[in-house]
Write an enzyme that holds these catalytic residues in place. Structure first.
Site, PDB file in Angstrom:
ATOM      1  N   ASP A 143      11.885   1.589  -2.626  1.00  0.00           N
ATOM      2  CA  ASP A 143      10.630   1.009  -1.916  1.00  0.00           C
ATOM      3  C   ASP A 143       9.718   1.505  -1.659  1.00  0.00           C
ATOM      4  OD1 ASP A 143      10.072   0.932   0.805  1.00  0.00           O
ATOM      5  OD2 ASP A 143       9.992   3.589   2.031  1.00  0.00           O
TER       6      ASP A 143
ATOM      7  N   SER B 119       3.385   6.902   4.665  1.00  0.00           N
ATOM      8  CA  SER B 119       4.296   5.304   4.296  1.00  0.00           C
ATOM      9  C   SER B 119       3.409   4.925   3.028  1.00  0.00           C
ATOM     10  CB  SER B 119       4.629   4.875   4.625  1.00  0.00           C
ATOM     11  OG  SER B 119       6.421   5.188   5.560  1.00  0.00           O
TER      12      SER B 119
ATOM     13  N   HIS C 257       8.695  -1.349   3.398  1.00  0.00           N
ATOM     14  CA  HIS C 257       9.385  -0.415   4.110  1.00  0.00           C
ATOM     15  C   HIS C 257       7.850  -0.850   4.830  1.00  0.00           C
ATOM     16  CE1 HIS C 257       7.849   3.624   4.435  1.00  0.00           C
ATOM     17  NE2 HIS C 257       7.702   3.539   5.417  1.00  0.00           N
TER      18      HIS C 257
END
Length: 243
Positions: free
Chosen positions: A67, A145, A37
């Site tokens: 992911d 992230s 992402h």
């Protein structure tokens, strides 16, 4: 990351900085791991190292289901050292862990916490659920992230991926993809640029009707055309009693 767009007034192509995330060096070849992402929709990615160097990165492969994504930077002979890889198989609730990342653009930020839970499932979009996650209370915020979750020995045990946050900031509920799961994905992405998953090609139903009697197994409800199951001779209505 950078996204390509078109200026509505002039019609000219332009690039816009779409966001920042974290990542870490995977191997001596210059592969860098981050979350899918983080790079989703980007036309260009820039990787900044802790020594101050920056590189344009090429996308090697991505796996939205977990992911995860792999980038490649051309670092020549002066290559950054990869992060030592640990294991997530022996993680215990209460074990101390550290999160490293780039929250809110603050590079090389270290936070600490514990493993709060294991094998958590988290629905991140309507189409995507991440399974088997590590839950931690180490502070994870936007920008973290793709960063590393490490143990006391400095070994990678997870990849920081998501948070639960009603207000957008850290409330002590963060999630990381376990390294044992991620490692299998990363090795395939580095080698092939994609993840090949095994499949049988059948839809199965449990045997729970009186007509099935004492037979233990699963009934084949459907067989996908061209699948390994069809080539092996499985047909609709067959009962599989042994693997």
């Amino acid at each position: 990351t950078v996204q390509q767009s078109v200026n509505a007034w002039t019609g000219d192509a332009q690039q816009e900085r779409s966001g920042t995330g974290s990542g870490f060096v995977w191997d001596d070849l210059g592969h860098v791991v981050t979350n899918y992402h983080v790079i989703e929709g980007a036309t260009e990615a820039l990787v900044s190292l802790t020594d101050g160097r920056s590189f344009r990165a090429a996308l090697v492969g991505a796996n939205p289901e977990n992911d995860l994504a792999v980038l490649l930077i051309g670092v020549g002979t002066d290559r950054p050292k990869p992060l030592p890889i640990g294991t997530s198989a022996d993680l215990k609730v209460g074990q101390k862990v550290f999160a490293i990342g780039n929250p809110f653009g603050l590079s090389s930020t270290l936070t600490t916490g514990i493993v709060s839970a294991l094998n958590r499932n988290l629905q991140v979009t309507q189409e995507r659920t991440l399974n088997g996650l590590i839950q931690t209370d180490a502070a994870i915020n936007p920008g973290n992230s793709g960063g590393a979750l490490i143990n006391l020995r400095g070994e990678l045990v997870g990849i920081n991926t998501a948070i639960i946050s009603p207000g957008g900031g850290n409330v002590g509920i963060g999630f990381a993809v376990p390294i044992n799961m991620a490692r299998r994905v990363m090795e395939q992405l580095v080698a092939n640029g994609r993840v090949d998953r095994g499949r049988i090609g059948v839809t199965l139903l449990d045997l729970d009707s009186p007509a099935d009697g004492r037979v233990q197994g699963a009934r084949v409800a459907d067989v996908t055309v061209g699948s390994p199951a069809e080539r092996a001779g499985l047909r609709k209505g067959d009962i599989i009693v042994k693997a």
